[in-house]
Design a protein around this motif. Structure first.
Motif, PDB file in Angstrom:
ATOM      1  N   ALA A 419      -9.353  11.054   3.537  1.00  0.00           N
ATOM      2  CA  ALA A 419      -9.123  10.835   4.735  1.00  0.00           C
ATOM      3  C   ALA A 419      -8.497   9.529   5.183  1.00  0.00           C
ATOM      4  CB  ALA A 419     -10.174  11.512   5.992  1.00  0.00           C
ATOM      5  N   LEU A 420      -7.204   9.541   4.692  1.00  0.00           N
ATOM      6  CA  LEU A 420      -6.593   7.851   4.540  1.00  0.00           C
ATOM      7  C   LEU A 420      -6.732   7.416   5.869  1.00  0.00           C
ATOM      8  CD1 LEU A 420      -3.791   8.501   2.086  1.00  0.00           C
ATOM      9  CD2 LEU A 420      -6.081   7.429   1.725  1.00  0.00           C
ATOM     10  N   GLU A 421      -6.237   8.048   7.060  1.00  0.00           N
ATOM     11  CA  GLU A 421      -6.150   7.490   8.376  1.00  0.00           C
ATOM     12  C   GLU A 421      -7.562   6.968   8.868  1.00  0.00           C
ATOM     13  OE1 GLU A 421      -4.014   7.756  12.499  1.00  0.00           O
ATOM     14  OE2 GLU A 421      -4.094   9.591  11.556  1.00  0.00           O
ATOM     15  N   SER A 422      -8.466   7.826   8.746  1.00  0.00           N
ATOM     16  CA  SER A 422      -9.821   7.528   8.947  1.00  0.00           C
ATOM     17  C   SER A 422     -10.298   6.287   8.231  1.00  0.00           C
ATOM     18  CB  SER A 422     -10.818   8.622   8.742  1.00  0.00           C
ATOM     19  OG  SER A 422     -12.104   8.272   8.903  1.00  0.00           O
ATOM     20  N   LEU A 423     -10.161   6.200   7.034  1.00  0.00           N
ATOM     21  CA  LEU A 423     -10.374   5.011   6.104  1.00  0.00           C
ATOM     22  C   LEU A 423      -9.739   3.938   6.710  1.00  0.00           C
ATOM     23  CD1 LEU A 423     -11.610   3.659   3.813  1.00  0.00           C
ATOM     24  CD2 LEU A 423      -9.760   4.382   2.160  1.00  0.00           C
ATOM     25  N   TYR A 424      -8.472   3.789   7.203  1.00  0.00           N
ATOM     26  CA  TYR A 424      -7.688   2.774   7.434  1.00  0.00           C
ATOM     27  C   TYR A 424      -8.353   2.130   8.847  1.00  0.00           C
ATOM     28  CZ  TYR A 424      -4.155  -0.086   9.801  1.00  0.00           C
ATOM     29  OH  TYR A 424      -3.503  -1.138  10.371  1.00  0.00           O
ATOM     30  N   ARG A 425      -8.765   2.986   9.933  1.00  0.00           N
ATOM     31  CA  ARG A 425      -9.421   2.768  10.824  1.00  0.00           C
ATOM     32  C   ARG A 425     -10.528   1.992  10.762  1.00  0.00           C
ATOM     33  NH1 ARG A 425      -4.814   3.287  13.798  1.00  0.00           N
ATOM     34  NH2 ARG A 425      -3.913   5.162  13.839  1.00  0.00           N
ATOM     35  N   TYR A 426     -11.186   2.401   9.826  1.00  0.00           N
ATOM     36  CA  TYR A 426     -12.513   1.740   9.403  1.00  0.00           C
ATOM     37  C   TYR A 426     -12.258   0.210   9.205  1.00  0.00           C
ATOM     38  CZ  TYR A 426     -16.151   0.011   6.296  1.00  0.00           C
ATOM     39  OH  TYR A 426     -17.027  -0.354   5.449  1.00  0.00           O
ATOM     40  N   LEU A 427     -11.366   0.063   8.042  1.00  0.00           N
ATOM     41  CA  LEU A 427     -10.959  -1.033   7.392  1.00  0.00           C
ATOM     42  C   LEU A 427     -10.275  -1.976   8.356  1.00  0.00           C
ATOM     43  CD1 LEU A 427      -9.291   0.419   4.005  1.00  0.00           C
ATOM     44  CD2 LEU A 427     -11.862  -0.649   4.276  1.00  0.00           C
ATOM     45  N   ARG A 428      -9.568  -1.500   9.244  1.00  0.00           N
ATOM     46  CA  ARG A 428      -8.831  -2.290  10.119  1.00  0.00           C
ATOM     47  C   ARG A 428     -10.001  -3.335  10.739  1.00  0.00           C
ATOM     48  NH1 ARG A 428      -4.780   0.380  14.387  1.00  0.00           N
ATOM     49  NH2 ARG A 428      -6.879   0.973  15.187  1.00  0.00           N
ATOM     50  N   LYS A 429     -11.006  -2.848  11.041  1.00  0.00           N
ATOM     51  CA  LYS A 429     -12.172  -3.500  11.879  1.00  0.00           C
ATOM     52  C   LYS A 429     -12.356  -4.982  11.278  1.00  0.00           C
ATOM     53  CE  LYS A 429     -14.337   0.475  13.520  1.00  0.00           C
ATOM     54  NZ  LYS A 429     -15.466   1.217  13.776  1.00  0.00           N
ATOM     55  N   PHE A 430     -12.025  -5.176  10.125  1.00  0.00           N
ATOM     56  CA  PHE A 430     -12.286  -6.257   9.317  1.00  0.00           C
ATOM     57  C   PHE A 430     -11.225  -7.382   9.130  1.00  0.00           C
ATOM     58  CE2 PHE A 430     -15.397  -3.420   7.897  1.00  0.00           C
ATOM     59  CZ  PHE A 430     -16.701  -4.096   7.595  1.00  0.00           C
ATOM     60  N   HIS A 431     -10.151  -6.731   9.566  1.00  0.00           N
ATOM     61  CA  HIS A 431      -8.809  -7.762   9.746  1.00  0.00           C
ATOM     62  C   HIS A 431      -8.720  -8.483   8.467  1.00  0.00           C
ATOM     63  CE1 HIS A 431      -8.336  -7.077  14.096  1.00  0.00           C
ATOM     64  NE2 HIS A 431      -9.705  -6.925  14.128  1.00  0.00           N
ATOM     65  N   ALA A 432      -8.870  -8.000   7.446  1.00  0.00           N
ATOM     66  CA  ALA A 432      -8.568  -8.438   5.903  1.00  0.00           C
ATOM     67  C   ALA A 432      -7.399  -7.914   5.020  1.00  0.00           C
ATOM     68  CB  ALA A 432      -9.927  -8.465   5.409  1.00  0.00           C
ATOM     69  N   LEU A 433      -6.642  -7.407   5.420  1.00  0.00           N
ATOM     70  CA  LEU A 433      -5.186  -6.792   4.781  1.00  0.00           C
ATOM     71  C   LEU A 433      -4.919  -7.922   3.879  1.00  0.00           C
ATOM     72  CD1 LEU A 433      -3.137  -4.437   7.159  1.00  0.00           C
ATOM     73  CD2 LEU A 433      -4.918  -3.640   5.119  1.00  0.00           C
ATOM     74  N   GLY A 434      -4.663  -7.616   2.540  1.00  0.00           N
ATOM     75  CA  GLY A 434      -4.412  -8.592   1.683  1.00  0.00           C
ATOM     76  C   GLY A 434      -2.863  -8.353   1.067  1.00  0.00           C
ATOM     77  N   ASP A 435      -2.740  -8.658  -0.134  1.00  0.00           N
ATOM     78  CA  ASP A 435      -1.415  -8.242  -1.041  1.00  0.00           C
ATOM     79  C   ASP A 435      -1.170  -6.685  -1.130  1.00  0.00           C
ATOM     80  OD1 ASP A 435      -0.943 -11.019  -1.051  1.00  0.00           O
ATOM     81  OD2 ASP A 435      -1.535 -11.391  -2.962  1.00  0.00           O
ATOM     82  N   ARG A 436       0.018  -6.382  -1.399  1.00  0.00           N
ATOM     83  CA  ARG A 436       0.471  -5.108  -1.631  1.00  0.00           C
ATOM     84  C   ARG A 436       0.056  -4.636  -3.047  1.00  0.00           C
ATOM     85  NH1 ARG A 436       3.850  -3.222   2.369  1.00  0.00           N
ATOM     86  NH2 ARG A 436       5.106  -4.601   3.523  1.00  0.00           N
ATOM     87  N   ARG A 437      -0.183  -3.558  -3.152  1.00  0.00           N
ATOM     88  CA  ARG A 437      -0.385  -2.737  -4.407  1.00  0.00           C
ATOM     89  C   ARG A 437       0.735  -1.822  -4.816  1.00  0.00           C
ATOM     90  NH1 ARG A 437      -4.153  -4.342  -8.429  1.00  0.00           N
ATOM     91  NH2 ARG A 437      -5.538  -5.614  -7.068  1.00  0.00           N
ATOM     92  N   TYR A 438       1.212  -1.488  -5.951  1.00  0.00           N
ATOM     93  CA  TYR A 438       2.564  -0.615  -6.183  1.00  0.00           C
ATOM     94  C   TYR A 438       2.208   0.108  -7.431  1.00  0.00           C
ATOM     95  CZ  TYR A 438       5.000  -4.513  -3.858  1.00  0.00           C
ATOM     96  OH  TYR A 438       5.329  -5.591  -3.043  1.00  0.00           O
ATOM     97  N   VAL A 439       3.056   1.360  -7.474  1.00  0.00           N
ATOM     98  CA  VAL A 439       2.751   1.870  -8.653  1.00  0.00           C
ATOM     99  C   VAL A 439       4.466   1.795  -9.285  1.00  0.00           C
ATOM    100  CG1 VAL A 439       4.114   4.201  -7.153  1.00  0.00           C
ATOM    101  CG2 VAL A 439       3.099   4.514  -9.271  1.00  0.00           C
ATOM    102  N   LEU A 440       4.323   1.593 -10.540  1.00  0.00           N
ATOM    103  CA  LEU A 440       5.678   1.364 -11.327  1.00  0.00           C
ATOM    104  C   LEU A 440       5.944   2.409 -12.104  1.00  0.00           C
ATOM    105  CD1 LEU A 440       4.798  -2.471 -12.596  1.00  0.00           C
ATOM    106  CD2 LEU A 440       5.879  -1.600 -10.520  1.00  0.00           C
ATOM    107  N   LEU A 441       7.320   2.993 -11.811  1.00  0.00           N
ATOM    108  CA  LEU A 441       7.302   4.381 -12.533  1.00  0.00           C
ATOM    109  C   LEU A 441       8.972   4.393 -12.804  1.00  0.00           C
ATOM    110  CD1 LEU A 441       8.564   6.090  -9.858  1.00  0.00           C
ATOM    111  CD2 LEU A 441       6.284   6.551  -9.730  1.00  0.00           C
ATOM    112  N   SER A 442       9.506   5.293 -13.725  1.00  0.00           N
ATOM    113  CA  SER A 442      10.761   5.404 -13.887  1.00  0.00           C
ATOM    114  C   SER A 442      11.262   6.414 -12.768  1.00  0.00           C
ATOM    115  CB  SER A 442      11.130   6.064 -15.372  1.00  0.00           C
ATOM    116  OG  SER A 442      12.310   6.434 -15.450  1.00  0.00           O
TER     117      SER A 442
END
Length: 465
Positions: A419-442
């Protein structure tokens, strides 16, 4: 456990013994010539069919297409540089003989499929074996990897490893369907990262594997930027952000952290207490209590999933550096626990998986995270990674356009898995978003790569309890 001397890198273990393999340049020429010959032969047969009306058109055309398909599949495999093993040759011969036998029994369609499939069997990609025997060697590199929240997850038992020539750096990866998917960033000595990637790319070319990277950090994108070195061009697609708490500066003071404070206070009001214990030091009584939480959780207690941002073997004590923080209610019953992995000699801590009973007190996950942060602060740790926030911009934007709304609905189709949105609502309480992550592909291989990546992340595996 047998360990290699320091500075000696182990050779990659593959599943089969190679009996034929062309180098990259020869493979391209042989593949091109074979494919061209097959095309010319097919064109000749079609011309013959057109000129001779009494020729068995239907059977002749089907046979021509069958042989062409087999030759084209072989040419493609040789062009990619895939080695032929004894197992491949045996499977291809068996398919060919079965196809001819089917034709003798007038099962022409089945025969054609088998004969065409013999080319696929002959050039089927090899795969690398998981190498859990290298766990202690990998752990020694994790202990010197700082500011990399995914470093501890390199220990996952299903991963293979490629070490630099001096053994001071390594990549964790898995193979499937001719793709070598790297998990996160290299670990170990940063000065050896370019060398280990160059060597890994050369090894992949020799095996006919194409490269993808899942969970590459923003600061390591440059390591994968040279198409000449990799033998292919990789495009960086952002998939989310790290959520990393700056431990020395962490505080719950101020209006910004009001929701977090309230969640934690609710657990204090309920009489929740916490304790921290090393997973490898669990006694049988506590382990039984934690297994009960697994079985009573809303997640699949008997299966495991995940690849780049998760470990396996919960409660088995098979990995070093794993800490559990356990929450009990007033009656002493375990209501939830979090599993954390350590890297960088204790400077970096990463949340692996949180577990809780159905009906556990509201705010218990926030309480466990906050108590772990405070305990880590007392031990001098610098960073604690709570999780990975996938596509936070989509969840944070209340005025979504058509494309964003489409992605938003598509993401919620997978709520039964995560449940990505539920996870995000939990994480947002810490105000600690950092650098991006990527998938590298052809991008030219997008569909098969998506199948491989999704199978790595979501295909269930049986858990040992």
């Amino acid at each position: 456990m047998n360990e290699l001397p320091v500075g000696v890198a182990p050779k990659l273990r593959v599943r089969e013994r190679v009996v034929f393999h062309a180098d990259t340049v020869s493979a391209r020429w042989i593949g091109a010539c074979a494919l061209l010959s097959a095309v010319c032969w097919l064109v000749g047969l079609l011309v013959h069919e057109h000129r001779h009306a009494n020729w068995h058109a239907a059977g002749g055309l089907a046979w021509s297409l069958t042989v062409f398909a087999a030759v084209a599949l072989i040419a493609r495999g040789v062009f990619l540089g895939r080695p032929v093993t004894a197992l491949h040759a045996t499977a291809a011969l068996a398919a060919l003989l079965a196809g001819l036998g089917a034709h003798l029994l007038s099962l022409d369609v089945a025969g054609n499929v088998l004969i065409a499939g013999s080319g696929l069997a002959l050039m089927w990609p090899t795969s690398a074996r998981p190498d859990p025997g290298q766990r202690q060697r990998i752990w020694s590199l994790i202990t010197i990897s700082r500011n990399d929240p995914l470093a501890p997850f390199a220990m996952q038992a299903l991963k293979s490893y490629h070490f630099s020539a001096d053994g001071r750096a390594a990549l964790a990866f898995r193979t499937r369907l001719g793709y070598a998917v790297v998990s996160g960033d290299p670990i170990g000595d940063e000065t050896r990262f370019p060398a280990v990637i160059d060597d890994f790319a050369a090894m992949c070319r020799s095996r006919g594997w194409r490269i993808a990277v899942l969970g590459c950090s923003q600061r390591r994108l440059g390591l994968w930027a040279d198409p000449a070195t990799l033998g292919q061009s990789l495009r960086a697609v952002p998939i989310g952000r790290d959520v990393i708490v700056d431990i020395p500066r962490f505080t719950m003071a101020g209006r910004t952290f009001r929701n977090l404070r309230q969640a934690v206070q609710r657990t204090h009001n309920c009489g929740i207490t916490t304790e921290i214990v090393a997973e490898q030091e669990l006694d049988e009584r506590l382990r039984a209590e934690l297994v009960e939480v697994l079985l009573a959780s809303s997640k699949g207690a008997h299966t495991e999933r995940g690849f780049s941002m998760i470990l396996d073997g919960t409660l088995e004590g098979c990995y070093p550096g794993i800490q559990l923080i356990v929450a009990r209610d007033r009656a002493g019953q375990v209501q939830a626990f979090h599993r954390y992995a350590v890297a960088g000699g204790g400077s970096d801590i990463s949340l692996d998986v949180p577990w809780r009973r159905r009906g556990a007190p509201n705010g218990i996950d926030e309480r466990l995270s906050v108590d772990m942060i405070n305990a880590a602060k007392a031990l001098g740790a610098q960073r604690l990674s709570l999780a990975f926030a996938a596509f936070p911009e989509i969840f944070d934007d209340d005025r979504r356009g058509r494309v964003q709304s489409l992605f938003y609905r598509a993401i919620h189709l997978g709520d039964s898995l995560v449940a990505l949105e539920s996870l995000y609502r939990y994480l947002r309480k810490f105000h600690a978003l950092g650098d991006r992550r990527y998938v590298l592909l052809s991008m030219t291989q997008l569909l098969p790569l998506l199948i491989v990546l999704l199978s790595f992340e979501f295909m269930p595996r049986r858990r040992r309890l």
